[in-house]
Design a protein around this motif. Structure first.
Motif, PDB file in Angstrom:
ATOM      1  N   HIS A 144       0.830  -0.655   0.193  1.00 10.06           N
ATOM      2  CA  HIS A 144      -0.427   0.304   0.066  1.00 10.06           C
ATOM      3  C   HIS A 144       0.645   1.343  -0.018  1.00 10.06           C
ATOM      4  O   HIS A 144       2.109   1.265   0.296  1.00 10.06           O
ATOM      5  N   CYS A 178      -3.742  -2.355  -5.539  1.00  6.78           N
ATOM      6  CA  CYS A 178      -2.962  -3.078  -3.976  1.00  6.78           C
ATOM      7  C   CYS A 178      -3.664  -4.504  -3.268  1.00  6.78           C
ATOM      8  O   CYS A 178      -4.226  -3.939  -3.118  1.00  6.78           O
ATOM      9  N   ASN A 196      -7.383  -0.646  -2.335  1.00  7.70           N
ATOM     10  CA  ASN A 196      -6.519  -1.130  -1.310  1.00  7.70           C
ATOM     11  C   ASN A 196      -7.445  -2.628  -1.869  1.00  7.70           C
ATOM     12  O   ASN A 196      -9.298  -1.915  -1.099  1.00  7.70           O
TER      13      ASN A 196
END
Length: 503
Positions: A144, A178, A196
Motif C-alpha cells: 500500500h 494493491c 486496496n
C-alpha cells in the motif's frame, strides 16, 4: 472495461486458506461480465513449491484473462523464482485500446516490507512515459501507498512510498491498486484513486470482517467506479470523474495567512544554521507578515536546558501569534518537561472562524510517533466540537509518505488518524516530519508537510525552507519559501469545500 481486483488468497494446505471463499468469488467472477482479473499478490502463504503447485491449479479456475502480481508471502523462501515458473512474470504491461495496466514487483525477499526502488523504479518511470498517451493508466503492486485504517500498527508500507506516490501523480496515473494489509479501502489522493483490496480467501481478516474483492468499472466518459464486494453480498461503491488538475485563482477575500515551519533543531552543533533561521524570522516579520506562525516540531536538536533557552530567544523574536507542537527531538532527555516550561502546553487556538487543534504524536527517545487510541478519540471529539469552524489540525509526524525519505511507518497509527481527519472533514492538516516539503490532498483534506527551516541534514533539493499558506474564502494556496534567498515554489492550490460561516 470491467476489472475484478482480487488479492491475498494465501493458498496453502493449512488452515490459513479458505478454499470455499475462493471458489465462491472465482465462480462469481466467471459468471459476470469481467474483462480481466488482477490479483495483487500473496497468492501463496509461504512461497513453497507445493503451495505454488496448488495455486497454479486454483488460478486456472478463473476463466478470464488474469494478471498476477507477487506479494511478500510469495517472495518467502526464494519463492519469487517459483512465482515466475508457476504463475508468470514479476513485472509487466497489459494494454487494450485506451487503457494500460502496469504491474510491478514491490517485494523484498523474506521481509513483509516493500520497495519499488533502483532499477524497478526506473523501469516503472520509463513505462509511464512510454504509455503517457493512454487515457486510463493503472499501476498494480502489492504494497500500500498511504496508511490504512484498521490495520493495527501501521507498518509494511513501501520504503520509498513517497517517491512512488510522487511519480504516479506526476505521470497522471488514474488508479493504483494493491492488497497486502487485508483491509479494503478507497482513497482519492489528488487525481489518483488508491484502491486496496481486502483478502479474497485468507482466514486472517481484520476487525471481524469477511472475505471480499473489488469491482472496478472504467467508462469512456472518464468515470471510474470502485466497489468493495464482500462474500456476504454487501457492496460499498464509490465513483470518480477523471479531471485534469487546474490552477485556481482566488475570487474572494483572503481570510488568514499562516507561516508553517519545522525542524529548526536549535543547538550549538555545526548542522544548525543559525544565520538562516535569523534571516527567515526577519523575513517572516517584515516581508510576509502572517497572522499566525506554526512550528510543527523539532524546535531543538535535543532536549537540554541550554538548547531550549536558545530556541526560546528565537521564538520570542517572532511577532505574530504562535503555535508550537513538540517533535520527537524536543522530548529527548529532559525535553518533555522543558518544552512545557518554555513553550507551555499546546492548546486549541480559536481565531475568528478558525480552530487550530494541536495533536501530540511524539514519543520518548524515538522518531516513531503515535497518537494512540485515546488520542484518536480526543482528535475526533475536537473536530466534532468545532464543526462550525475551519478546522486546522497541527501535529509533528507526517501522515502521507514524504519523497526522498525512507518510510518506516513514522506514525504507527497513521491509518486510523488519516481516516478520522478525512471522515470528520478537517479542512487542513499541517505536519513537519521527514525533512522535506509536501502538499497533497486526500479526499477533501489538504495535508501540508514542512521541510527543515534551519537544519543542514534535510532531504529537500530546494534547501532550508518554510511554507506560506494563504486561506481565502474559496481556496487555499500554499507556497514553499526558500529560507536563504526567498524564492518560492508552489506546493498546491485547493478549492475549499466547507460550510463554515466566515466571520
Amino acid at each position: 472495461m470491467k476489472i475484478a481486483h482480487i488479492s491475498d488468497t494465501h493458498i496453502t494446505s493449512g488452515e490459513a486458506y479458505k478454499g470455499y471463499a475462493y471458489d465462491l468469488i472465482a465462480n462469481e467472477i466467471n459468471t459476470l461480465d469481467y474483462d480481466i482479473v488482477v490479483h495483487t499478490g500473496d497468492v501463496t502463504n509461504e512461497g513453497l513449491k507445493e503451495e505454488y503447485e496448488r495455486a497454479s491449479y486454483e488460478l486456472k479456475k478463473i476463466q478470464k484473462p488474469l494478471i498476477v502480481v507477487p506479494g511478500n508471502h510469495d517472495a518467502r523462501n526464494v519463492g519469487y523464482e517459483l512465482f515466475e515458473k508457476y504463475i508468470g512474470p514479476l513485472n509487466g504491461v497489459y494494454e487494450k485500446d485506451d487503457l494500460v495496466i502496469i504491474w510491478v514487483d514491490s517485494t523484498i525477499p523474506d521481509l513483509s516490507d516493500g520497495r519499488i526502488g533502483g532499477y524497478k523504479f526506473q523501469w516503472l518511470k520509463e513505462k509511464l512515459e512510454e504509455y503517457s498517451h493512454k487515457k486510463f493508466k493503472i499501476v498494480a503492486s502489492h504494497h500500500h501507498l498511504v496508511p490504512l485504517p484498521d490495520t493495527g500498527r501501521e507498518r509494511n508500507v513501501l520504503f520509498n512510498a513517497g517517491d512512488v506516490l510522487d511519480l504516479l501523480l506526476k505521470h497522471e496515473v488514474n488508479l493504483y491498486i494493491c492488497g497486502h494489509k487485508h483491509v479494503p479501502n478507497i482513497y482519492k489522493v489528488e487525481g489518483l484513486i488508491v484502491a486496496n483490496a481486502g483478502c479474497t480467501s485468507c482466514r486472517k481478516t481484520r476487525k471481524g470482517d469477511v472475505n471480499s474483492y473489488n469491482i472496478i468499472k472504467i467508462k469512456e466518459d472518464g468515470k471510474i467506479s470502485v466497489s468493495i464486494k464482500r462474500v456476504t453480498g454487501e457492496i460499498a461503491r464509490r465513483e470518480f470523474k477523471i479531471k485534469k488538475q487546474r490552477i485556481f485563482v482566488p475570487k474572494k477575500r483572503r481570510l488568514l495567512r499562516i507561516v508553517q515551519m519545522s525542524e529548526s533543531n536549535v543547538s550549538d552543533r555545526v548542522y544548525f544554521r543559525e544565520r538562516i533561521l535569523k534571516n527567515a524570522i526577519k523575513a517572516i516579520n517584515e516581508k510576509y507578515k502572517p497572522d499566525l506562525v506554526i512550528h510543527c516540531g523539532d524546535v531543538v536538536d535535543v532536549g537540554t536546558e541550554r538548547y531550549y533557552a536558545k530556541a526560546y530567544e528565537f521564538w520570542e523574536k517572532i511577532k505574530p501569534e504562535k503555535i508550537i507542537v513538540p517533535g520527537h527531538n524536543d522530548i529527548t532527555y529532559l525535553g518533555y518537561e522543558l518544552f512545557r516550561e518554555y513553550f507551555g502546553e499546546p492548546k486549541i487556538l480559536e481565531m475568528d472562524s478558525f480552530a487550530f487543534i494541536p495533536i501530540i504524536s511524539a514519543q520518548y527517545e524515538t522518531p516513531i510517533g503515535v497518537v494512540g487510541r485515546i488520542g484518536q478519540k480526543i482528535l475526533k471529539q475536537h473536530l466534532r466540537e468545532h464543526e462550525d469552524k475551519f478546522k486546522v489540525v497541527v501535529m509533528h509526524h507526517n501522515i502521507i509518505p514524504i519523497p526522498r525519505s525512507r518510510e518506516i511507518g513514522f506514525l504507527e497509527d497513521g491509518g486510523n488518524v488519516l481516516k478520522i481527519l478525512t471522515e470528520e472533514k478537517a479542512e487542513l492538516v499541517l505536519t513537519g516530519h521527514g525533512g522535506n516539503t509536501l502538499g497533497i490532498k486526500v479526499e477533501e483534506t489538504p495535508i501540508i508537510n514542512a521541510g527543515s527551516i534551519s537544519w543542514e541534514l534535510h532531504r529537500n533539493p530546494f534547501g532550508n525552507s518554510f511554507n506560506l499558506i494563504d486561506i481565502y474564502e474559496d481556496m487555499i494556496a500554499a507556497f514553499e519559501i526558500q529560507a536563504t534567498w526567498g524564492s518560492r515554489k508552489l506546493l498546491g492550490i485547493w478549492k475549499i469545500k466547507t460550510k463554515v460561516p466566515w466571520a
